[in-house]
Design a protein around this motif. Structure first.
Motif, PDB file in Angstrom:
ATOM      1  N   THR A  89       0.971  -1.196  -0.034  1.00 25.94           N
ATOM      2  CA  THR A  89      -0.089   0.015  -0.111  1.00 25.94           C
ATOM      3  C   THR A  89       0.726   1.386  -0.023  1.00 25.94           C
ATOM      4  O   THR A  89       1.906   1.244   0.801  1.00 25.94           O
TER       5      THR A  89
ATOM      6  N   LEU B 124      -7.170   3.291  -4.014  1.00 23.51           N
ATOM      7  CA  LEU B 124      -8.217   2.665  -3.084  1.00 23.51           C
ATOM      8  C   LEU B 124      -9.316   3.777  -2.836  1.00 23.51           C
ATOM      9  O   LEU B 124      -9.263   4.639  -2.568  1.00 23.51           O
TER      10      LEU B 124
ATOM     11  N   VAL C 250     -10.298   6.910  -0.318  1.00 19.76           N
ATOM     12  CA  VAL C 250     -10.414   6.361   1.472  1.00 19.76           C
ATOM     13  C   VAL C 250      -9.475   7.273   1.761  1.00 19.76           C
ATOM     14  O   VAL C 250      -8.110   7.667   1.444  1.00 19.76           O
TER      15      VAL C 250
ATOM     16  N   TRP D  26      -8.963   3.971   6.191  1.00 19.72           N
ATOM     17  CA  TRP D  26      -7.900   2.769   5.766  1.00 19.72           C
ATOM     18  C   TRP D  26      -7.378   1.876   6.616  1.00 19.72           C
ATOM     19  O   TRP D  26      -7.393   0.578   6.699  1.00 19.72           O
TER      20      TRP D  26
ATOM     21  N   SER E 240      -6.506  -3.273   2.588  1.00 17.13           N
ATOM     22  CA  SER E 240      -6.461  -2.826   1.494  1.00 17.13           C
ATOM     23  C   SER E 240      -6.898  -3.315   0.315  1.00 17.13           C
ATOM     24  O   SER E 240      -7.347  -2.995  -0.666  1.00 17.13           O
TER      25      SER E 240
END
Length: 208
Positions: free
Chosen positions: A159, A185, A192, A197, A202
């Motif tokens: 991520t 995302l 997000v 998050w 993810s």
């Protein structure tokens, strides 16, 4: 002037800090850490040349920087994220590029891969291919300019938290291990937030 892509790839690779930051903290450094102070955050921002997104900054102030999120801390090498060997510190201040911005270049780069049949001499083909491969390596590294590899999701996935450019504060999924794409995302059709998050996976926020 022709670019020496092999030299450029070697130069850009030095922006990673694998030896100092690639492994998670161990021993005494692995003990639970207190949230960072305002002074420490300002010091890290000044050293790294970036301003942390607001919600990430708030997270650093209020939460222990451990767990699933790669830990920001000061070491002998300076400020950096431990457990992360992918963030390129030399590219942190460069704006994160939206994937749409380089799609045409990627297609063009793929199309001009040197093929053996185009070179009567084997050595000439090898030299051309090495330059092309180095250019591709530089291109892949620049795809994550202005972003921190904030979490390792396993199987080559990560991520990204954008820290520079117009997409600062947004989170992206590096899925290049399988689909060769970097994807935003989203939560309920909107980008997000960092705090939202943290409470999710993810993989559940990616629109494949």
């Amino acid at each position: 002037m022709t670019t020496d892509w092999i030299a450029e790839a070697q130069r850009i690779a030095r922006g990673r800090r694998f030896e100092e930051l690639g492994c998670p903290p161990s021993g005494q450094d692995a003990c639970p850490a207190a949230p960072l102070s305002e002074a420490e955050i300002r010091e890290a921002e000044a050293e790294l040349g970036i301003a942390f997104p607001d919600q990430y900054r708030e997270y650093l102030l209020r939460h222990s920087p451990d767990g699933a999120v790669n830990r920001l801390r000061r070491s002998a090498a300076g400020w950096g994220w431990h457990g992360d060997s992918s963030t390129n510190y030399d590219l942190l201040t460069t704006a994160f590029p939206h994937p749409d911005s380089y799609r045409a270049y990627e297609d063009e780069l793929d199309a001009r891969e040197p093929l053996p049949e185009d070179f009567p001499d084997h050595n000439a083909h090898q030299a051309a291919w090495k330059q092309w491969d180095a250019e591709y390596e530089v291109f892949q590294e620049r795809k994550t300019s202005g972003a921190v590899f904030i979490q390792d999701n396993g199987c080559g996935f990560s991520t990204l938290l954008v820290v520079a450019g117009p997409y600062q504060g947004s989170l992206w999924f590096d899925g290049r291990a399988t689909c060769d794409r970097i994807l935003p995302l989203n939560l309920d059709g909107r980008p997000v937030s960092f705090m939202d998050w943290l409470a999710r996976r993810s993989m559940d926020l990616v629109g494949w």
